[in-house]
Scaffold this motif. Structure first.
Motif, PDB file in Angstrom:
ATOM      1  N   ALA A   1       0.836  -1.204   0.000  1.00  0.00           N
ATOM      2  CA  ALA A   1       0.000   0.000   0.000  1.00  0.00           C
ATOM      3  C   ALA A   1       0.872   1.255   0.000  1.00  0.00           C
ATOM      4  CB  ALA A   1      -0.934  -0.011   1.210  1.00  0.00           C
ATOM      5  N   ASN A   2       1.916   1.258   0.820  1.00  0.00           N
ATOM      6  CA  ASN A   2       2.789   2.430   0.873  1.00  0.00           C
ATOM      7  C   ASN A   2       3.527   2.645  -0.439  1.00  0.00           C
ATOM      8  OD1 ASN A   2       2.027   2.162   3.646  1.00  0.00           O
ATOM      9  ND2 ASN A   2       3.806   3.372   4.202  1.00  0.00           N
ATOM     10  N   ASP A   3       3.965   1.557  -1.080  1.00  0.00           N
ATOM     11  CA  ASP A   3       4.668   1.706  -2.355  1.00  0.00           C
ATOM     12  C   ASP A   3       3.744   2.280  -3.428  1.00  0.00           C
ATOM     13  OD1 ASP A   3       6.877   0.705  -1.121  1.00  0.00           O
ATOM     14  OD2 ASP A   3       6.997  -1.158  -2.270  1.00  0.00           O
ATOM     15  N   LEU A   4       2.493   1.811  -3.470  1.00  0.00           N
ATOM     16  CA  LEU A   4       1.547   2.353  -4.438  1.00  0.00           C
ATOM     17  C   LEU A   4       1.236   3.819  -4.144  1.00  0.00           C
ATOM     18  CD1 LEU A   4      -0.845  -0.707  -4.738  1.00  0.00           C
ATOM     19  CD2 LEU A   4       0.436   0.313  -6.625  1.00  0.00           C
ATOM     20  N   GLY A   5       1.273   4.195  -2.872  1.00  0.00           N
ATOM     21  CA  GLY A   5       0.967   5.563  -2.501  1.00  0.00           C
ATOM     22  C   GLY A   5       2.121   6.532  -2.642  1.00  0.00           C
ATOM     23  N   SER A   6       3.335   6.035  -2.874  1.00  0.00           N
ATOM     24  CA  SER A   6       4.500   6.934  -2.885  1.00  0.00           C
ATOM     25  C   SER A   6       5.362   6.774  -4.137  1.00  0.00           C
ATOM     26  CB  SER A   6       5.359   6.693  -1.635  1.00  0.00           C
ATOM     27  OG  SER A   6       5.820   5.348  -1.588  1.00  0.00           O
ATOM     28  N   VAL A   7       4.758   6.357  -5.239  1.00  0.00           N
ATOM     29  CA  VAL A   7       5.528   6.162  -6.474  1.00  0.00           C
ATOM     30  C   VAL A   7       6.219   7.454  -6.896  1.00  0.00           C
ATOM     31  CG1 VAL A   7       5.366   5.649  -8.940  1.00  0.00           C
ATOM     32  CG2 VAL A   7       4.146   4.224  -7.286  1.00  0.00           C
ATOM     33  N   GLU A   8       5.470   8.564  -6.923  1.00  0.00           N
ATOM     34  CA  GLU A   8       6.070   9.827  -7.370  1.00  0.00           C
ATOM     35  C   GLU A   8       7.139  10.317  -6.392  1.00  0.00           C
ATOM     36  OE1 GLU A   8       5.936  11.569 -10.118  1.00  0.00           O
ATOM     37  OE2 GLU A   8       4.674  10.004 -11.001  1.00  0.00           O
ATOM     38  N   ARG A   9       6.891  10.136  -5.092  1.00  0.00           N
ATOM     39  CA  ARG A   9       7.864  10.582  -4.090  1.00  0.00           C
ATOM     40  C   ARG A   9       9.150   9.775  -4.180  1.00  0.00           C
ATOM     41  NH1 ARG A   9       5.611   9.716   1.585  1.00  0.00           N
ATOM     42  NH2 ARG A   9       6.368   7.615   1.188  1.00  0.00           N
ATOM     43  N   ASP A  10       9.022   8.478  -4.501  1.00  0.00           N
ATOM     44  CA  ASP A  10      10.193   7.603  -4.547  1.00  0.00           C
ATOM     45  C   ASP A  10      10.905   7.618  -5.890  1.00  0.00           C
ATOM     46  OD1 ASP A  10       9.666   6.828  -1.949  1.00  0.00           O
ATOM     47  OD2 ASP A  10       8.583   5.012  -2.501  1.00  0.00           O
ATOM     48  N   ARG A  11      10.297   8.252  -6.886  1.00  0.00           N
ATOM     49  CA  ARG A  11      10.907   8.304  -8.216  1.00  0.00           C
ATOM     50  C   ARG A  11      11.819   9.521  -8.323  1.00  0.00           C
ATOM     51  NH1 ARG A  11       8.015   6.320 -12.647  1.00  0.00           N
ATOM     52  NH2 ARG A  11       6.062   7.081 -11.749  1.00  0.00           N
ATOM     53  N   GLY A  12      13.055   9.315  -8.774  1.00  0.00           N
ATOM     54  CA  GLY A  12      13.994  10.413  -8.938  1.00  0.00           C
ATOM     55  C   GLY A  12      13.746  11.187 -10.217  1.00  0.00           C
ATOM     56  N   PRO A  13      14.463  12.311 -10.406  1.00  0.00           N
ATOM     57  CA  PRO A  13      14.286  13.133 -11.616  1.00  0.00           C
ATOM     58  C   PRO A  13      14.560  12.365 -12.901  1.00  0.00           C
ATOM     59  CG  PRO A  13      15.583  14.301  -9.959  1.00  0.00           C
ATOM     60  CD  PRO A  13      15.435  12.897  -9.469  1.00  0.00           C
TER      61      PRO A  13
ATOM     62  N   GLY B   1      13.831   9.259 -13.338  1.00  0.00           N
ATOM     63  CA  GLY B   1      12.882   8.157 -13.455  1.00  0.00           C
ATOM     64  C   GLY B   1      13.258   6.941 -12.640  1.00  0.00           C
ATOM     65  N   ASP B   2      14.491   6.883 -12.137  1.00  0.00           N
ATOM     66  CA  ASP B   2      14.915   5.742 -11.327  1.00  0.00           C
ATOM     67  C   ASP B   2      14.445   5.917  -9.886  1.00  0.00           C
ATOM     68  OD1 ASP B   2      16.157   4.504 -13.437  1.00  0.00           O
ATOM     69  OD2 ASP B   2      18.112   5.397 -13.034  1.00  0.00           O
ATOM     70  N   ALA B   3      14.417   4.801  -9.172  1.00  0.00           N
ATOM     71  CA  ALA B   3      13.953   4.837  -7.789  1.00  0.00           C
ATOM     72  C   ALA B   3      14.976   5.513  -6.890  1.00  0.00           C
ATOM     73  CB  ALA B   3      13.695   3.419  -7.294  1.00  0.00           C
ATOM     74  N   ARG B   4      14.473   6.364  -5.976  1.00  0.00           N
ATOM     75  CA  ARG B   4      15.318   6.964  -4.944  1.00  0.00           C
ATOM     76  C   ARG B   4      15.186   6.206  -3.636  1.00  0.00           C
ATOM     77  NH1 ARG B   4      13.708  13.258  -5.157  1.00  0.00           N
ATOM     78  NH2 ARG B   4      11.667  12.301  -4.807  1.00  0.00           N
ATOM     79  N   SER B   5      14.219   5.312  -3.555  1.00  0.00           N
ATOM     80  CA  SER B   5      13.961   4.534  -2.349  1.00  0.00           C
ATOM     81  C   SER B   5      13.353   3.212  -2.801  1.00  0.00           C
ATOM     82  CB  SER B   5      12.994   5.297  -1.432  1.00  0.00           C
ATOM     83  OG  SER B   5      12.763   4.597  -0.236  1.00  0.00           O
ATOM     84  N   PRO B   6      13.559   2.112  -2.071  1.00  0.00           N
ATOM     85  CA  PRO B   6      12.982   0.836  -2.495  1.00  0.00           C
ATOM     86  C   PRO B   6      11.464   0.928  -2.637  1.00  0.00           C
ATOM     87  CG  PRO B   6      14.629   0.469  -0.797  1.00  0.00           C
ATOM     88  CD  PRO B   6      14.426   1.959  -0.888  1.00  0.00           C
ATOM     89  N   ASN B   7      10.957   0.637  -3.820  1.00  0.00           N
ATOM     90  CA  ASN B   7       9.533   0.704  -4.123  1.00  0.00           C
ATOM     91  C   ASN B   7       9.249  -0.378  -5.153  1.00  0.00           C
ATOM     92  OD1 ASN B   7       7.094   1.518  -5.689  1.00  0.00           O
ATOM     93  ND2 ASN B   7       7.107   3.281  -4.325  1.00  0.00           N
TER      94      ASN B   7
END
Length: 401
Positions: free
Chosen positions: A255-267, A269-275
């Protein structure tokens, strides 16, 4: 007592939630856990919201004993402070400092995070018993070791490497690490301790049967990894999770990963945090359970990854409900009801809080730009709200507005 600015107060906030939020804000400020009062205030609001929604009793009515809530909301402040770091923390991450303070009581002179952690543990032991805190302490230190590993994975690469450790993280290691990062396990152990809800015996008797009735190879891999999750190079300190606990942990991080895709995505497009959504999009390794790879570079890679995680969340809900029904049919039904009620409250409270914060972010973005959050700007942005609204709760407990 510290005052919460009215424009930041969550709509419908109950009196106990306001009290807890104000108390943990004052505690965080006086202990120097955050670099600014604004950061401390926003963190206190998150801690107060999740504490109430993810508690066994909720916050709608006055409670006989508020001490478990105070322990829970302070734990959440410590948990969030360990994730609040900057460039100056590169050599000594806050998670490492809190971990040392918990393992060695004499190791935190002059360190606000370590001193706050030791104070928290003294208060917790005073309200419980030293002999009973080990399941919580070990699960918390397991989380802190994982948080430090996450920080190291996100650091700029050293030549000759050209990508961060996170960019090279495969799905098996993601499933090993992510269950600890979400912090659900120590939160469960804290409530079991503070609210006198010990884990009953015989809780895994129906695990194999439920897996056969609700097959999902990818969920099997995620649950198996959660049961014995550990940071790289560190032996797990806490006892293994039960099947129901592991399903609950997987459900919360999905649930948290689905809710934080934009927050966890870097400029880039790669992940900035495990998602998991971003992991499946990038597909740095073949998905567990024989699932085919999902490639972000294709036109539908992102949509496929989102749908895969939604389906996986649906599978966790089905398994949780089946395991819960089986446990409540056993002879020690009263103990099982307390146990499953704690777990379902955490899972559903986390989902409701995640939905509400996604809506709040969308409203803030719309107010700032005059456009819906998902309005295209070169490429369509991901809007978490509609996706989260599709997820199913595990119980029937009324949600909290």
């Amino acid at each position: 007592m510290a005052r919460i600015p009215e424009h930041l107060v969550v709509a419908g906030m109950q009196r106990l939630q306001r009290t807890l939020t104000a108390e943990v804000l004052e505690w965080s400020l006086s202990r120097g856990l955050f670099p600014s009062s604004e950061r401390a205030t926003r963190t206190a609001l998150v801690a107060g919201t999740f504490c109430c929604r993810c508690s066994p009793h909720g916050c709608e009515e006055e409670v006989e004993d508020p001490r478990p809530y105070r322990h829970a909301v302070r734990f959440l402040a410590l948990f969030l402070s360990a994730d609040d770091h900057g460039p100056d923390d590169a050599s000594d991450h806050p998670a490492r400092r809190i971990e040392r303070a918990l393992l060695d009581p004499g190791s935190a002179p002059g360190d606000p995070h370590g001193q706050a952690a030791q104070e928290f543990m003294r208060d917790l032991i005073a309200d419980t018993a030293p002999s009973e805190v080990a399941p919580f302490t070990t699960s918390f230190t397991d989380h802190l070791a994982a948080a430090a590993e996450e920080f190291e994975l996100t650091q700029p690469p050293s030549p000759p490497a050209t990508a961060t450790g996170l960019a090279r993280l495969g799905l098996p290691d993601f499933f090993r690490l992510r269950p600890l990062l979400i912090g659900t396990e120590p939160y469960l152990r804290l409530w079991q301790l503070a609210d006198h809800r010990p884990r009953p015996s015989d809780v895994d008797d129906a695990a194999d049967e439920v897996r056969r009735r609700f097959p999902s190879a990818m969920l099997d891999d995620a649950v198996d990894a959660a049961i014995d999750a550990h940071a790289a190079g560190v032996r797990r300190r806490a006892p293994p999770l039960t099947e129901l606990e592991a399903v609950a942990v997987v459900s919360t991080y999905l649930a948290n990963d689905l809710g934080s895709v934009e927050r966890d995505r870097g400029p880039d497009g790669d992940a900035r945090s495990p998602n998991l959504v971003l992991m499946l999009q990038d597909s740095r390794g073949r998905a567990p359970g024989g699932q085919r790879e999902l490639r972000a570079r294709g036109p539908d890679g992102g949509k496929q990854a989102i749908e895969a995680v939604v389906r996986l969340h649906d599978a966790t809900t089905a398994r949780f409900r089946a395991l819960e029904i089986n446990l409540q049919m056993l002879d020690n039904r009263a103990a099982m009801l307390r146990y499953t009620g704690l777990l379902s409250g955490v899972v559903d409270g986390n989902l409701q809080s995640t939905i509400d914060y996604a809506r709040a972010r969308a409203a803030a973005a719309s107010a700032a730009t005059g456009e819906p959050e998902s309005a295209p700007a070169g490429a369509p942005r991901y809007s978490a709200g509609p996706v989260l609204d599709r997820l199913r709760f595990v119980g029937t407990r009324p949600t909290r507005a």
